[in-house]
Design a protein around this motif. Structure first.
Motif, short mmCIF file in Angstrom:
data_model
loop_
_atom_site.label_atom_id
_atom_site.label_comp_id
_atom_site.label_asym_id
_atom_site.label_seq_id
_atom_site.Cartn_x
_atom_site.Cartn_y
_atom_site.Cartn_z
N ALA A 40 0.84 -1.20 0.00
CA ALA A 40 0.00 0.00 0.00
C ALA A 40 0.88 1.25 0.00
CB ALA A 40 -0.92 0.00 1.21
N THR A 43 -3.35 5.08 2.15
CA THR A 43 -4.60 4.54 2.70
C THR A 43 -5.60 5.67 2.88
OG1 THR A 43 -3.78 4.78 4.97
CG2 THR A 43 -3.46 2.64 3.91
N LYS A 46 -10.28 2.75 5.57
CA LYS A 46 -9.97 1.32 5.50
C LYS A 46 -9.56 0.86 4.11
CE LYS A 46 -13.05 0.08 9.33
NZ LYS A 46 -14.20 -0.75 9.76
N SER A 48 -7.15 1.08 0.62
CA SER A 48 -5.74 1.34 0.32
C SER A 48 -5.53 1.44 -1.19
CB SER A 48 -4.85 0.23 0.89
OG SER A 48 -5.16 -1.01 0.26
#
Length: 299
Positions: A40, A43, A46, A48
């Motif tokens: 990732a 973000t 929640k 990414s």
């Protein structure tokens, strides 16, 4: 091709170089060669954004342009070697100084370093020489152009300055007192200067010279009295009070005809050309074969 066109070529190459760095950083691998494209890179709550998604978007938006820029760079250098065309360090330095004096692009600390700029200038000048290698212009024409455009080949005295701008004389006096006690000029600029754009760069406003309309005439008048690394007393400007620091100075110079003769020849030769200055015209000769069309798409 005038200074603006040359500047556009160099700026374009530099922009693409920045994109190239970002593009290939995105293709990194982890320890032991393990792919990290699922890592990732950002973000949002929640959710990414993976390295692979970023890479895909970079390739979609800029992939073709980056690849073309890399090809052009190699084509220019290959063709220059083939035709034994060279650009001296003196020519690169002179063009760098001329651009530095006439463009506001050199006004931020976070610009590419001088070495990178000069590499781009050298490639641009090599391309100009390649495009005009068969053009013959008489010394009389060259002399005439030089005499009519001497100002194009004069570099004024250039000052690299930082500044702190505050609203009141009292604030300026406090800043001077802190500087006298050993405080860092750049740190004070970041903390106190109301010029947010330069404050983020520690007060650095880059290179300015006589006639620069971005800053009051008092900046140049004050700078002329300062030694390197010295700072001024506060002086009044429209926005309040300014304190400037001399980061460095480049002496002015007037280039003679013999010093810029090759440059004048390129200038006149390029003005006679009807096609744009592009390395693409050498792709066939250089036997370029690429992902986006194998020599069919060069625009």
């Amino acid at each position: 091709m005038g200074k603006k066109q040359l500047w556009m070529i160099i700026a374009g190459l530099i922009m693409l170089n920045c994109l190239t760095i970002a593009f290939f950083l995105a293709k990194g691998t982890g320890a032991g060669g393990t792919a990290i494209n699922d890592e990732a890179v950002a973000t949002v709550g929640k959710q990414s954004i993976t390295r692979q998604e970023w890479l895909n978007e970079l390739e979609k938006r800029y992939g073709k342009d980056i690849l073309k820029e890399l090809i052009d760079q190699k084509v220019i250098r290959e063709m220059a070697k083939k035709y034994d065309i060279k650009i001296s360090d003196q020519e690169v330095e002179r063009e760098f100084r001329l651009l530095q004096a006439s463009n506001s692009a050199f006004n931020q600390k976070n610009q590419l370093d001088e070495k990178r700029w000069k590499e781009q200038i050298r490639d641009s000048l090599l391309l100009q020489e390649l495009l005009t290698k068969d053009v013959i212009i008489s010394d009389k024409e060259l002399q005439s152009y030089y005499q009519k455009n001497k100002d194009l080949y004069e570099v004024p005295e250039i000052y690299h300055l930082s500044h702190i701008v505050v609203k009141t004389k009292d604030e300026a006096s406090k800043a001077i007192k802190e500087l006298a006690q050993g405080s860092s000029f750049s740190a004070l600029a970041m903390e106190k200067s109301i010029d947010e754009f330069s404050a983020n760069e520690g007060g650095d406003i880059g290179y300015i010279s006589d006639g620069d309309e971005r800053y009051p005439e008092s900046y140049i008048a004050t700078a002329k009295k300062l030694k390197k690394k010295a700072y001024s007393k506060p002086f009044k400007i429209d926005d309040g009070f300014a304190i400037i620091k001399m980061e460095g100075k480049t002496s002015g110079k007037k280039y003679s005809f013999n010093e810029v003769k090759k440059q004048v020849r390129r200038q006149l030769a390029l003005e006679q050309m009807k096609t744009p200055a592009s390395a693409s015209s050498f792709w066939k000769e250089a036997k370029v074969d690429w992902f986006y069309g194998k020599n069919k798409e060069t625009n």
